[in-house]
Motif scaffolding. Structure first.
Motif, PDB file in Angstrom:
ATOM      1  N   GLN A 329      98.340  73.253  22.204  1.00  0.00           N
ATOM      2  CA  GLN A 329      97.379  73.923  23.070  1.00  0.00           C
ATOM      3  C   GLN A 329      96.048  73.164  23.030  1.00  0.00           C
ATOM      4  O   GLN A 329      95.770  72.442  22.081  1.00  0.00           O
ATOM      5  N   CYS A 352      94.177  81.322  24.063  1.00  0.00           N
ATOM      6  CA  CYS A 352      95.418  80.669  24.502  1.00  0.00           C
ATOM      7  C   CYS A 352      96.152  81.533  25.525  1.00  0.00           C
ATOM      8  O   CYS A 352      96.707  81.023  26.511  1.00  0.00           O
ATOM      9  N   ARG A 353      96.133  82.840  25.313  1.00  0.00           N
ATOM     10  CA  ARG A 353      96.785  83.758  26.240  1.00  0.00           C
ATOM     11  C   ARG A 353      96.100  83.703  27.602  1.00  0.00           C
ATOM     12  O   ARG A 353      96.760  83.639  28.652  1.00  0.00           O
ATOM     13  N   GLU A 354      94.784  83.715  27.606  1.00  0.00           N
ATOM     14  CA  GLU A 354      94.006  83.698  28.854  1.00  0.00           C
ATOM     15  C   GLU A 354      94.184  82.406  29.633  1.00  0.00           C
ATOM     16  O   GLU A 354      94.036  82.394  30.860  1.00  0.00           O
ATOM     17  N   THR A 355      94.455  81.317  28.927  1.00  0.00           N
ATOM     18  CA  THR A 355      94.585  80.012  29.584  1.00  0.00           C
ATOM     19  C   THR A 355      96.045  79.615  29.789  1.00  0.00           C
ATOM     20  O   THR A 355      96.341  78.470  30.145  1.00  0.00           O
ATOM     21  N   GLY A 356      96.958  80.544  29.583  1.00  0.00           N
ATOM     22  CA  GLY A 356      98.374  80.300  29.854  1.00  0.00           C
ATOM     23  C   GLY A 356      99.024  79.293  28.935  1.00  0.00           C
ATOM     24  O   GLY A 356      99.945  78.567  29.358  1.00  0.00           O
ATOM     25  N   GLN A 357      98.586  79.237  27.691  1.00  0.00           N
ATOM     26  CA  GLN A 357      99.131  78.272  26.744  1.00  0.00           C
ATOM     27  C   GLN A 357      99.948  78.977  25.651  1.00  0.00           C
ATOM     28  O   GLN A 357      99.872  80.197  25.485  1.00  0.00           O
ATOM     29  N   LYS A 358     100.684  78.197  24.901  1.00  0.00           N
ATOM     30  CA  LYS A 358     101.452  78.733  23.781  1.00  0.00           C
ATOM     31  C   LYS A 358     100.492  79.406  22.799  1.00  0.00           C
ATOM     32  O   LYS A 358      99.473  78.823  22.414  1.00  0.00           O
ATOM     33  N   LYS A 482      88.548  74.221  32.913  1.00  0.00           N
ATOM     34  CA  LYS A 482      88.312  75.583  32.421  1.00  0.00           C
ATOM     35  C   LYS A 482      86.837  75.947  32.480  1.00  0.00           C
ATOM     36  O   LYS A 482      86.471  77.091  32.730  1.00  0.00           O
TER      37      LYS A 482
END
Length: 484
Positions: A329, A352-358, A482
């Motif tokens: 990430q 990480c959740r907000e940016t669509g990552q693992k 971002k």
């Protein structure tokens, strides 16, 4: 044989370290260690400054019991925080921590009256919302009216020990209120935060003799005969003095709670590109400038460890991180959300959740995410540093606690395509002691001192072992997108 004591206090702990020059080598021995941290008091996060001073006396008594009858002392701490002292010589309140939330919007408010470019041209200091300028902007006006003197944390400690007050320049420069050209506090900026130059004790350079420990303390405690020398009181300034760099092609990375990455300059660099990239010109020892960038640092790993009730040592956390696949990430470690969250683990996972990552789950995954993104930030900052200074960098000297983290050092070397020289980890205490040794004429100057440091401590070298060029470019693209 002369004895030198470094009082080195950071955001999480403090130490008294004994230094001696024996057969041409610097020898260190930790004599006393104590904890530090801020606590909520009267609505703000504050430091217990009296406790820190009490711990210094406890440490000095321990040193006396070992048979040491006389020594010099140097004091270094973190920057930007201050103590307000009344006309009776007593502090008005415990100092507020730079991590307190009172300054969250202060930069925007103050720079609506004074443009950022104007402030940067004057001071050359980067914009961080915890700089002293913004802390004073938010300070209680009634307290300021009662204030006779404003002292930075190490200057206040020296004042309590000796009764003598100065404002040491390496720490004063971090306030973002010193005028680069005049070498004095800037009247316009002081006026904007309702303080005057007269409220600050006189400026002093590293190496200035401050005075002997006051007689009243010697009566109260069993202390060795001590004289306090004003060293480079900002811990990063001491760490740079203690960095065994050589030649003109090296950069430094002081790697601890914060990561301070930059290079030592003889003249400040406060042009347009430096302003855009938010680099800072903090004053260094002996007529130098620390041209550097503040990066979040190991605070994130320290916070993860604390949340897990210190289940793993830092070495064990690094070992767990090494077992993970790197670069899963991309995280902007300098995002303000990581400055003082209620839960660092939750904040990293939310990012990480907000940016669509693992989303990292295990300790190894979390620590790997921090180390990988610190290394990415370091590599990008080094590229910026070369562009701004227009001088090549072929070596990166990493000092401080982070110099012991093999995975982070190797990732940094490979991403930046540069030789990394790691160590010593006690560079701050060493730099503190070296200034004392120069003042006592045991060492002639900083260049000779750095040669002695290189001979005195084990240094580890890292060379690039992989080409991570694509990873670095993808990271920069992701972070830039971002931030839009």
């Amino acid at each position: 044989m002369k004895n030198y004591i470094a009082v080195d206090i950071g955001a999480s702990s403090g130490r008294l370290i004994l230094g001696q020059l024996i057969n041409g080598e610097i020898k260190l021995e930790e004599m006393h260690r104590f904890s530090n941290g801020f606590k909520k008091e009267n609505g703000h996060d504050r430091w217990d400054i009296d406790k820190l001073i009490q711990e210094i006396f406890i440490g000095l008594e321990k040193i006396k019991k070992t048979g040491i009858e006389a020594a010099t002392i140097g004091i270094d701490t973190w920057a930007v925080d201050y103590v307000l002292v009344g006309d009776n010589g007593q502090k008005l309140q415990n100092p507020i921590s730079y991590r307190d939330s009172r300054t969250v919007n202060s930069i925007e408010e103050l720079t609506s009256q004074y443009p950022k470019e104007y402030i940067y041209e004057k001071t050359g200091i980067q914009f961080l919302d915890f700089n002293t300028l913004y802390q004073l902007y938010e300070e209680d006006e009634k307290l300021l009216e009662q204030t006779d003197r404003i002292m930075m944390i190490p200057d206040y400690i020296g004042y309590i020990l000796t009764g003598n007050a100065v404002t040491e320049v390496t720490n004063a420069s971090t306030t973002q209120m010193m005028n680069l050209r005049k070498g004095l506090f800037d009247d316009d900026l002081l006026g904007e935060v309702n303080v005057s130059e007269e409220q600050f004790p006189k400026l002093a350079d590293p190496g200035t003799m401050l005075g002997k420990i006051s007689h009243k303390w010697c009566k109260q405690y069993d202390l060795p005969k001590c004289e306090v020398i004003t060293v480079a009181t900002h811990d990063t300034a001491s760490a740079v003095v203690g960095t065994p760099g050589s030649g003109n092609d090296w950069a430094f990375l002081s790697s601890g709670t914060w990561s301070l990455l930059g290079r030592e300059l003889k003249t400040p660099e406060n042009g347009k590109l430096a302003f855009q990239e938010n680099y800072t010109n903090e004053w260094g020892a002996y007529g130098t400038y620390r041209f550097l960038k503040n990066i979040m640092g190991l605070w994130m790993v320290q916070s993860i460890r604390s949340e897990q009730n210190k289940k793993y040592s830092f070495a064990e956390m690094a070992a767990l991180a090494e077992k993970e696949e790197p670069f899963q990430q991309y995280i902007n470690v300098n995002d303000e959300r990581f400055s003082n969250p209620e839960s660092m683990i939750n904040e990293i996972q939310a990012y990480c959740r907000e940016t669509g990552q693992k989303v990292p789950q295990t300790t190894g995954e979390l620590v790997s995410a921090v180390y990988c993104n610190l290394a990415l930030y370091y590599a990008d900052a080094l590229n910026q540093l070369v562009k701004i200074t227009k001088k090549p960098i072929n070596k990166l000297n990493i000092v401080g606690g982070g110099s012991n983290v093999d995975i982070l050092n190797q990732l940094t070397s490979s991403l930046a395509k540069i030789k990394v020289i790691a160590g010593p980890d006690e560079a701050t205490a060493i730099g503190n002691i070296v200034v004392q040794m120069i003042s006592e004429h045991e060492l002639s100057d900083v260049d000779s001192a750095r040669k002695v440091i290189a001979q005195s401590f084990n240094l580890k070298e890292y060379d690039p072992n992989k080409d991570y060029g694509k990873i670095l470019e993808d990271y920069k693209t992701f972070i830039l997108e971002k931030e839009k």
